[in-house]
Write a protein that holds these residues in place. Structure first.
Motif, short mmCIF file in Angstrom:
data_model
loop_
_atom_site.label_atom_id
_atom_site.label_comp_id
_atom_site.label_asym_id
_atom_site.label_seq_id
_atom_site.Cartn_x
_atom_site.Cartn_y
_atom_site.Cartn_z
N VAL A 45 16.94 47.51 47.21
CA VAL A 45 16.48 48.90 47.14
C VAL A 45 15.41 49.01 46.05
N LYS A 46 15.72 48.48 44.88
CA LYS A 46 14.77 48.58 43.76
C LYS A 46 13.45 47.90 44.08
N GLU A 47 13.52 46.81 44.82
CA GLU A 47 12.30 46.09 45.20
C GLU A 47 11.44 46.96 46.13
N ALA A 48 12.10 47.81 46.92
CA ALA A 48 11.38 48.69 47.85
C ALA A 48 10.66 49.82 47.12
N TYR A 49 11.04 50.05 45.85
CA TYR A 49 10.45 51.15 45.08
C TYR A 49 9.09 50.74 44.51
N LYS A 50 8.23 50.25 45.37
CA LYS A 50 6.86 49.93 44.99
C LYS A 50 5.96 50.61 46.00
N PHE A 51 5.29 51.66 45.56
CA PHE A 51 4.60 52.55 46.48
C PHE A 51 3.09 52.46 46.32
N SER A 52 2.38 52.63 47.42
CA SER A 52 0.92 52.68 47.35
C SER A 52 0.40 54.10 47.46
N CYS A 53 1.28 55.03 47.88
CA CYS A 53 0.87 56.42 48.04
C CYS A 53 2.11 57.29 48.19
N LEU A 54 1.89 58.58 48.26
CA LEU A 54 2.99 59.53 48.40
C LEU A 54 3.82 59.27 49.65
N GLN A 55 3.15 58.95 50.77
CA GLN A 55 3.89 58.77 52.03
C GLN A 55 4.82 57.56 51.97
N ASP A 56 4.41 56.49 51.31
CA ASP A 56 5.29 55.33 51.14
C ASP A 56 6.61 55.74 50.49
N PHE A 57 6.47 56.54 49.44
CA PHE A 57 7.65 57.03 48.72
C PHE A 57 8.50 57.91 49.62
N LEU A 58 7.88 58.84 50.33
CA LEU A 58 8.64 59.80 51.15
C LEU A 58 9.46 59.08 52.23
N ASN A 59 8.93 58.00 52.77
CA ASN A 59 9.67 57.26 53.80
C ASN A 59 11.00 56.76 53.24
N CYS A 242 3.88 65.32 36.01
CA CYS A 242 4.88 64.26 36.15
C CYS A 242 4.20 62.90 35.97
N PRO A 243 4.08 62.42 34.72
CA PRO A 243 3.28 61.22 34.44
C PRO A 243 3.71 59.96 35.19
N LEU A 244 4.99 59.59 35.11
CA LEU A 244 5.42 58.35 35.75
C LEU A 244 5.34 58.43 37.27
N SER A 245 5.58 59.60 37.82
CA SER A 245 5.38 59.82 39.26
C SER A 245 3.93 59.59 39.62
N ASN A 246 3.01 60.16 38.85
CA ASN A 246 1.58 59.99 39.11
C ASN A 246 1.18 58.53 39.07
N LEU A 247 1.77 57.77 38.16
CA LEU A 247 1.47 56.34 38.06
C LEU A 247 2.01 55.58 39.27
N GLU A 248 3.27 55.82 39.61
CA GLU A 248 3.91 55.08 40.71
C GLU A 248 3.28 55.40 42.07
N LEU A 249 2.81 56.63 42.24
CA LEU A 249 2.22 57.02 43.53
C LEU A 249 0.71 56.87 43.55
N LYS A 250 0.18 56.23 42.51
CA LYS A 250 -1.25 55.90 42.44
C LYS A 250 -2.14 57.14 42.38
N TYR A 279 13.34 57.02 41.52
CA TYR A 279 12.33 56.24 42.24
C TYR A 279 11.14 55.86 41.37
N PHE A 280 10.92 56.61 40.28
CA PHE A 280 9.68 56.45 39.53
C PHE A 280 9.86 55.86 38.13
N GLY A 281 11.06 55.31 37.87
CA GLY A 281 11.21 54.51 36.66
C GLY A 281 11.49 55.27 35.38
#
Length: 334
Positions: A45-59, A242-250, A279-281
């Motif tokens: 699960v944690k490995e899946a928490y690598k996102f390239s955009c908002l939609q990746d996360f939402l899935n 939301c700083p860490l969210s902004n970083l994780e979602l690029k 999800y965002f660390g």
């Protein structure tokens, strides 16, 4: 500074309760409810928490929410977050929940809100943590669907402070929801919305002029329009950043490029929040610590951000002032 931040009184204004579902709890609830999830281990699960955009996360976000079935699940989810609030000296939380994520799976609105409410009551009694509920409409669904959710909320209106707008921003402008926000206002709900995270400055204009929101969730892209920045300042509208969210979602490629300090320097009333911390660390304190270290924020900046979190909450004015004084007193003593 880490210790100063950790013990600093603060509020969180931008938190999706479904986004606080830690992998360990996800697995426990999947087992309890006999739900199959597409992961074989917590590590997977944690490995899946690598996102390239908002939609990746939402899935992944919606997949994780599938384990929430019973009232007890929503209680466990919310209590886990409020326990974290107690540990991080968060005195007030404004918690977003997405009814459509659950009602579309056949889970009753009542099941969702009763489980959340039980945890809210317990946190208030045990730790004195106040909280409000923000019912968010999913913007990738239709306005008609949002109206159904608004109708479902009516028996529980006394438990819900505000409505919001979240999910996939691109291609789903605020103008899509003008009518349901107008109806929500007539029912007495406070109006909030995500705008300008991935969407353009025009979406922020639509949110403040069309939806008539009193606070902007995210709002990063307002900085591309100086006239908009001036309007946000003049109207005294805060941003829940939301700083860490902004970083994780690029939204930003590096925290060094985060616009928070620019916002503060321009006079925008920004606040720090964790968005979807599982999800965002990082929860709220980690967001404060990471952005403070990266942007070299001063103690005065950190104190201002904490005061903003209370000033731009939905609390009554007297309570806001009381909590802001707590921040000032803490800063003086430390």
């Amino acid at each position: 500074m880490k210790n100063f931040i950790s013990k600093l009184p603060k509020a969180e204004l931008h938190l999706h309760i479904e986004g606080s579902l830690e992998p360990e709890l996800m697995f426990a609830l999947a087992q309890r409810n006999r739900i199959e999830i597409p992961y074989n281990s917590i590590e997977e699960v944690k490995e899946a928490y690598k996102f390239s955009c908002l939609q990746d996360f939402l899935n992944i976000y919606y997949s994780g929410a599938s384990v929430l079935i019973q009232e007890e699940d929503f209680y466990d989810l919310t209590m886990a977050y409020l326990t974290k609030c107690n540990e991080e000296n968060i005195l007030h939380a404004e918690i977003m929940f997405d009814p459509q994520t659950h009602t579309h799976r056949g889970i009753a609105f009542e099941t969702v809100i009763n489980g959340i409410q039980k945890a809210r009551n317990e946190a208030q009694e045990k730790w004195g943590i106040s909280s409000f509920l923000i019912m968010s409409f999913l913007r990738h669904l239709s306005e008609d669907d949002a109206f159904v959710t608004l109708e479902q909320s009516l028996p529980f209106k006394h438990l819900i402070k505000a409505v919001g707008l979240d999910s996939s921003e691109k291609g789903n402008p605020p103008s899509k929801f003008y009518k349901v926000f107008e109806a929500s206002a007539k029912l007495g709900y406070v109006l909030l919305a995500h705008a300008g995270e991935e969407g353009p400055a025009e979406y922020v204009w639509e949110a403040i002029d069309g939806l008539k929101i009193v606070r902007i969730d995210h709002g990063n892209n307002c900085l591309t329009d100086e006239k908009l920045v001036n309007q946000i300042i003049q109207r005294d509208i805060a941003l829940t950043v939301c700083p860490l969210s902004n970083l994780e979602l690029k939204v930003v490629t590096d925290l060094k490029l985060h616009p928070l300090k620019t916002m503060l320097d321009k006079g925008i009333k920004a606040t720090i929040n964790s968005d979807d911390p599982a999800y965002f660390g990082g929860y709220l304190n980690q967001n404060f610590i990471s952005i403070q270290e990266t942007l070299n924020l001063s103690e005065a900046d950190v104190v201002l951000l904490a005061k903003n979190s209370f000033e731009y909450s939905l609390l009554e004015e007297n309570r806001k002032q009381e909590l802001m004084r707590l921040v000032e007193d803490y800063a003086l003593k430390n």
